[in-house]
Motif scaffolding. Structure first.
Motif, PDB file in Angstrom:
ATOM      1  N   LYS A 135       6.898   0.466  -0.370  1.00 42.17           N
ATOM      2  CA  LYS A 135       6.888   1.917  -0.580  1.00 42.17           C
ATOM      3  C   LYS A 135       6.763   2.174  -2.064  1.00 42.17           C
ATOM      4  N   VAL A 136       6.095   3.267  -2.395  1.00 46.44           N
ATOM      5  CA  VAL A 136       6.085   3.714  -3.785  1.00 46.44           C
ATOM      6  C   VAL A 136       7.412   4.397  -4.058  1.00 46.44           C
ATOM      7  N   THR A 137       7.864   4.315  -5.282  1.00 47.34           N
ATOM      8  CA  THR A 137       9.216   4.778  -5.585  1.00 47.34           C
ATOM      9  C   THR A 137       9.312   6.278  -5.803  1.00 47.34           C
ATOM     10  N   GLY A 138       8.172   6.934  -6.032  1.00 46.16           N
ATOM     11  CA  GLY A 138       8.228   8.334  -6.418  1.00 46.16           C
ATOM     12  C   GLY A 138       8.313   8.520  -7.922  1.00 46.16           C
ATOM     13  N   ARG A 139       8.535   7.432  -8.650  1.00 47.84           N
ATOM     14  CA  ARG A 139       8.573   7.490 -10.114  1.00 47.84           C
ATOM     15  C   ARG A 139       7.424   6.644 -10.679  1.00 47.84           C
ATOM     16  N   ARG A 140       7.671   5.345 -10.966  1.00 44.74           N
ATOM     17  CA  ARG A 140       6.625   4.520 -11.569  1.00 44.74           C
ATOM     18  C   ARG A 140       6.335   3.239 -10.803  1.00 44.74           C
ATOM     19  N   ARG A 198      -0.898   6.545  -6.134  1.00 45.04           N
ATOM     20  CA  ARG A 198      -0.071   6.686  -7.318  1.00 45.04           C
ATOM     21  C   ARG A 198       1.389   6.595  -6.885  1.00 45.04           C
ATOM     22  N   PRO A 199       2.291   6.171  -7.772  1.00 45.98           N
ATOM     23  CA  PRO A 199       3.679   6.015  -7.340  1.00 45.98           C
ATOM     24  C   PRO A 199       4.368   7.328  -7.017  1.00 45.98           C
ATOM     25  N   ASP A 200       3.863   8.422  -7.574  1.00 50.04           N
ATOM     26  CA  ASP A 200       4.453   9.736  -7.305  1.00 50.04           C
ATOM     27  C   ASP A 200       3.458  10.664  -6.616  1.00 50.04           C
ATOM     28  N   ARG A 201       2.597  10.072  -5.804  1.00 51.65           N
ATOM     29  CA  ARG A 201       1.510  10.840  -5.186  1.00 51.65           C
ATOM     30  C   ARG A 201       2.022  11.920  -4.243  1.00 51.65           C
TER      31      ARG A 201
END
Length: 501
Positions: free
Chosen positions: A371-376, A467-470
């Motif tokens: 999962k992407v973290t929502g940050r970086r 993107r991590p915060d897509r």
């Protein structure tokens, strides 16, 4: 008079791929392992090794058998239907005598078949399975040309990645099949959401079976992204109610650490673990029996969706569940991998590290969920059977992480205790410890636009738009509606960790 009996063929990947050919007889499933699978080609004979009878409860089992159990592997129902013995009123005797003629009426297999015993191999009888020349015969017909389940339409790979059921070979037959898909609560109704919109700055909201006191609903908690409006506490609470049924399986039965930002994402936040005295009586709690004096003892446990709405109203912008359940706090359910970019790490370099993790787990034949973290960054969860403690999972994760880091040493630093760590990425295996957590799937993050830690598929690592915060609280629900939840397989705790040198 001939009697119709049920049959099934299961495509089974255990030590080796084979097809389990099963006939109902005298209250059990008489069974053969057919390495190349049945065929409709009358010119081909298939080896069929007689294996122990199976219980009738196994007839339509489709799912996974844990590694280490008898037949450990993944199973789909490749065919099913009825069979009729031919030329005998006593098929059990025909089998004892070593030759059974039968007609199959399945989804794939049709026509006259013959089973003939040909000898003995170690402790198993060796048989041949063949199709007679009749109107259902098809030359060149191969089972492997038809890889999908006749029940679910899924392949073995798809069932392995997200099984509905587990089979415990050591359990009684009527208890052996274990459902793995948790019951999903209903989301809030349109009327409930409209009632939230109609409230003033504070009030009581009836939602998800509870009446909640909600406050400061118009307070801005997240600055807006460029061209977007900021998000208020009302927006966060609304999102929490909508995502709670999806998030609940990842939170239920686990202590929850809350990262509170009562004054908004652009102000200082702090960790809050102790359930406050003013929390409602219905809110689930857990008292940690191993807490030292002065440490947090009473934790929030989100065992119903309304508890997450309460947490959002409490100012918790981030949700961090323990990786071990309250029932066994020293036994983790997952091994965690945190790809944490340094100050000089580009997004493309982060993706390089994530793809190396993908290759490593494929090589080990382990299910792992990114999962992407929502940050970086990017995080990966590997579900495991209960057994190893945190010291063991941490050592295992360190070996895997260092093996991956050795491929691209120019991107990774192992001296993260030094401030700044040279701006290189960190492969943080230290999160594999009691009461150390990673942000939950679908949790918001304290940043402009309220980005969300969003599960992805491994293939999406190759998406140029990733993107991590897509995704944000405004967009992630649409993603769920479009592609579903690719993280669900993490709930199936059936894997043993392989040895890593």
């Amino acid at each position: 008079m001939a009697q119709d009996l049920v049959f099934a063929v299961q495509r089974h990947r255990a030590t080796a791929r084979h097809y389990d050919f099963r006939l109902e007889l005298d209250g059990a499933l008489v069974s053969w392992a057919v390495p190349k699978g049945p065929t409709l080609d009358p010119g081909v004979r298939r080896l069929a090794m007689r294996v122990p009878d199976h219980p009738m409860e196994y007839l339509h089992f489709e799912g996974v058998i844990p590694e280490g159990d008898y037949g450990g592997g993944d199973v789909i129902v490749w065919d099913t239907g009825v069979w009729v013995p031919v030329g005998t009123d006593d098929p059990a005797k025909a089998l004892r005598d070593g030759e059974l003629h039968l007609d199959l009426h399945g989804e794939r297999l049709h026509g006259r078949f013959v089973l003939v015993r040909t000898g003995q191999e170690r402790d198993l009888e060796r048989w041949m399975l063949l199709h007679k020349h009749d109107e259902h015969a098809v030359e060149g017909w191969e089972a492997e040309d038809h890889p999908r389940s006749v029940l679910s339409g899924r392949t073995n790979d798809e069932v392995k990645a997200d099984p509905d059921y587990l089979w415990r070979s050591d359990a009684p037959a009527d208890e052996a099949q274990v459902g793995l898909k948790p019951a999903t609560p209903d989301p809030p109704t349109e009327d409930e959401l409209a009632a939230l919109d109609a409230l003033g700055t504070s009030g009581r909201w009836e939602v998800l079976g509870r009446t909640l006191k909600v406050t400061n609903l118009d307070k801005v908690l997240f600055p807006g992204r460029e061209g977007e409006e900021p998000l208020t506490k009302r927006d966060l609470i609304r999102y929490a109610a909508q995502i709670a049924p999806v998030s609940l399986p990842y939170l239920a039965g686990r202590a929850l650490n809350l990262h509170r930002y009562p004054d908004g994402a652009d102000k200082k936040g702090f960790w809050h673990k102790e359930v406050p005295d003013h929390a409602p009586d219905w809110l689930p709690r857990w008292d940690n029996p191993d807490a030292d004096p002065g440490e947090t003892r009473t934790y929030l446990v989100v065992d119903e969706p309304a508890a997450l709405v309460w947490a959002a109203n409490f100012g918790a912008l981030e949700w961090h569940p323990w990786t071990s359940p309250t029932a066994a706090p020293d036994r983790p359910s997952y091994v965690m991998f945190d790809i944490d970019p340094g100050g000089r790490t580009s997004w493309e370099e982060t993706l390089v590290l994530a793809r190396l993790h993908r290759s490593a787990f494929e090589a080990m034949d382990l299910r792992a969920y990114p999962k992407v973290t929502g940050r970086r960054g990017i995080q990966v969860w590997v579900p495991i059977r209960r057994g190893p403690d945190f010291a063991q999972t941490r050592r295992w994760a360190e070996k895997v992480s260092r093996s991956i880091g050795a491929v691209v040493p120019e991107l990774v630093s192992w001296t993260w205790e030094v401030k700044g760590r040279g701006g290189l990425a960190r492969l943080d295996y230290t999160q594999n410890a009691v009461n150390k957590t990673l942000v939950a799937p679908y949790s918001p993050r304290p940043a402009p636009g309220a980005p969300v830690s969003t599960p992805i598929t491994w293939d999406e690592l190759d998406d140029p738009d990733l993107r991590p915060d897509r995704w944000t609280v405004r967009t992630v629900l649409d993603r769920l509606a479009d592609v579903g939840d690719p993280f669900r397989g993490v709930l199936h705790l059936d894997q043993k960790l392989p040895r890593v040198r």
